[in-house]
Design a protein around this motif. Structure first.
Motif: not given
Length: 473
Positions: A143-147, A260-273
């Motif tokens: 919740t923290h990181f998605m918020a 797993k690929k989708k989870l890494f993709e989602l994490g990558g999106f947040l980090v890129m931003i």
């Protein structure tokens, strides 16, 4: 009928008009960042006054009377001080930055809400979050990181995902990490109005404040998990019974392949931003808020184009303008009126008075810090949004006047704002969860988080003393 039409055809004409009215606030803000013109500033102020006038009839309940009270007090203060018309205009535009920011940020979450990402997260809940303590910690973390990107939308998403877990059934174990994860994100995220308000008016860079703010966030996370450890340990027995029952019934929901690929993709999106914002703030002359607004619209365009889903970008743009933006009417009204009120207060001798009061009554910086924290928390408990009192503080009170550094003052205000959000029964996130869970809002906010709030208050004060005594801020 096309999807685009389905997304918008059910909305009444008033929603379209409200959406256009509010979206123009962003356009005016961007124009003011690149064009320095007194006539543009004048037009912006008049337009924001018009927005307040048109949105006020839509206010309801105690919020309506509170808004009217602040408007009346603002007018009274400005008239008593014989403020010129220019001051009225400057006052109403004080929170123009904040309004433009929180209107823009929801669009940034468009790519994240894809069904493929949510399904991947759902499998994480079902497969790996059978222990209540693990469930609590990961739900608060997610919740923290998605918020950071989705704001309160993250709470809705992880409420649904947490509810999909077939083993952990405690209402408190689900609601508390959602509220605390959201509240701690508010402390340091550049995509929240809290950060924009403090960094703009105290004239500090977001990147410089992040290390100090993250220090307190980490302490809050540790305190939150340890505080719930015993309660969650007791829930573990019930969870084991649910797991055993699921095994006996032959349920295989958790055997769905983990994406797993989708989870890494989602994490990558947040980090890129986050990385993009950090880099751009360091290497451009644009303000953080301006960068956030541009990223909020350009990043989804870039991401969905790369994913070959441009049609979805068009559909979500229409939905954003006709559905999402009109739903922000209450917040737009609140922030604009709070800005006008703080501008009116700034014309009085309040800043000098409060500085003298704090210095005479408390003397040392520890007492001053405690007073500031308590006023923010207590006012939020009785119905005032933290933005009201914090806007007054940052526009009327010079940190040096109470013997505090600017960075110290900023961290103190943001930390107190986060604590207040976690325990106040008046916040939108508390009411959202109370509605979804059919639970009393006082239980979800104050009762289940009071201990956490008290512990966080003590941690914040101790943390600030350590930072001050070591000369870090």
């Amino acid at each position: 009928m096309s999807n685009a039409k389905k997304a918008t055809s059910t909305e009444p004409p008033s929603s379209y008009l409200a959406g256009i009215l509010i979206l123009l606030v962003i356009g005016l803000f961007i124009a003011r960042q690149f064009i320095s013109n007194q006539w543009l500033d004048l037009f912006s102020g008049i337009y924001l006054l018009l927005v307040i006038t048109l949105l006020l009839p839509s206010a309801k309940g105690i919020f309506k009377y509170l808004t009217i009270l602040l408007l009346v007090l603002s007018v009274v203060f400005l008239l008593i001080e014989e403020a010129p018309f220019q001051v009225w205009i400057e006052s109403v535009t004080i929170n123009h930055t904040l309004v433009a920011l929180f209107i823009s940020v929801p669009f940034l979450g468009v790519p994240i809400k894809s069904k493929e990402y949510l399904e991947a997260l759902k499998q994480v809940y079902i497969r790996y979050m059978q222990n209540p303590n693990v469930f609590f910690f990961l739900t608060q973390s997610f919740t923290h990181f998605m918020a950071i990107i989705l704001n309160v939308g993250s709470v809705s998403i992880f409420y649904q995902l947490g509810g999909a877990n077939p083993y952990v059934k405690s209402t408190r174990t689900l609601s508390s990490p959602l509220i605390r994860g959201f509240a701690t994100a508010l402390i340091w995220s550049p995509f929240f109005a809290a950060m924009a308000l403090v960094t703009t008016y105290l004239n500090i860079e977001w990147a410089n404040s992040v290390p100090f703010l993250l220090g307190f966030v980490i302490l809050s996370f540790m305190a939150s998990s340890l505080l719930e450890w015993r309660l969650n340990h007791k829930e573990h027995e019930k969870t084991q019974e649910n797991i055993a029952a699921a095994s006996e019934s032959g349920e295989e929901r958790y055997l769905v392949p983990l994406q797993k690929k989708k989870l890494f993709e989602l994490g990558g999106f947040l980090v890129m931003i986050i990385v993009s914002l950090f880099v751009l703030e360091q290497f451009t002359s644009l303000s953080m808020v301006t960068l956030v607004i541009f990223i909020s619209f350009l990043f989804p365009l870039f991401w969905l184009t790369v994913k070959r889903r441009f049609r979805r970008f068009i559909i979500e743009s229409l939905r954003y303008a006709s559905v999402t933006v009109p739903l922000l009417k209450k917040e737009v009204l609140l922030f604009l009126v709070a800005g006008l009120f703080s501008g009116a207060v700034a014309q009085t001798s309040f800043g000098v008075w409060i500085a003298g009061f704090l210095n005479d009554m408390y003397g040392g910086y520890i007492g001053v810090s405690l007073f500031i924290i308590l006023t923010i928390i207590v006012s939020s408990l009785i119905g005032f949004h933290p933005i009201m009192i914090i806007t007054v503080y940052v526009t009327s009170l010079e940190p040096s006047a109470i013997h505090l550094s600017t960075m110290y003052f900023a961290v103190l205000l943001l930390g107190a704002w986060g604590i207040a959000t976690s325990i106040s029964p008046m916040t939108g996130v508390s009411h959202l969860l109370a509605y979804e869970m059919k639970e009393k809002v006082v239980n979800i906010s104050l009762k289940w988080n009071l201990g956490y709030g008290a512990l966080s208050l003590g941690l914040l004060l101790t943390y600030m003393v350590i930072l001050h005594e070591t000369g870090l801020i």
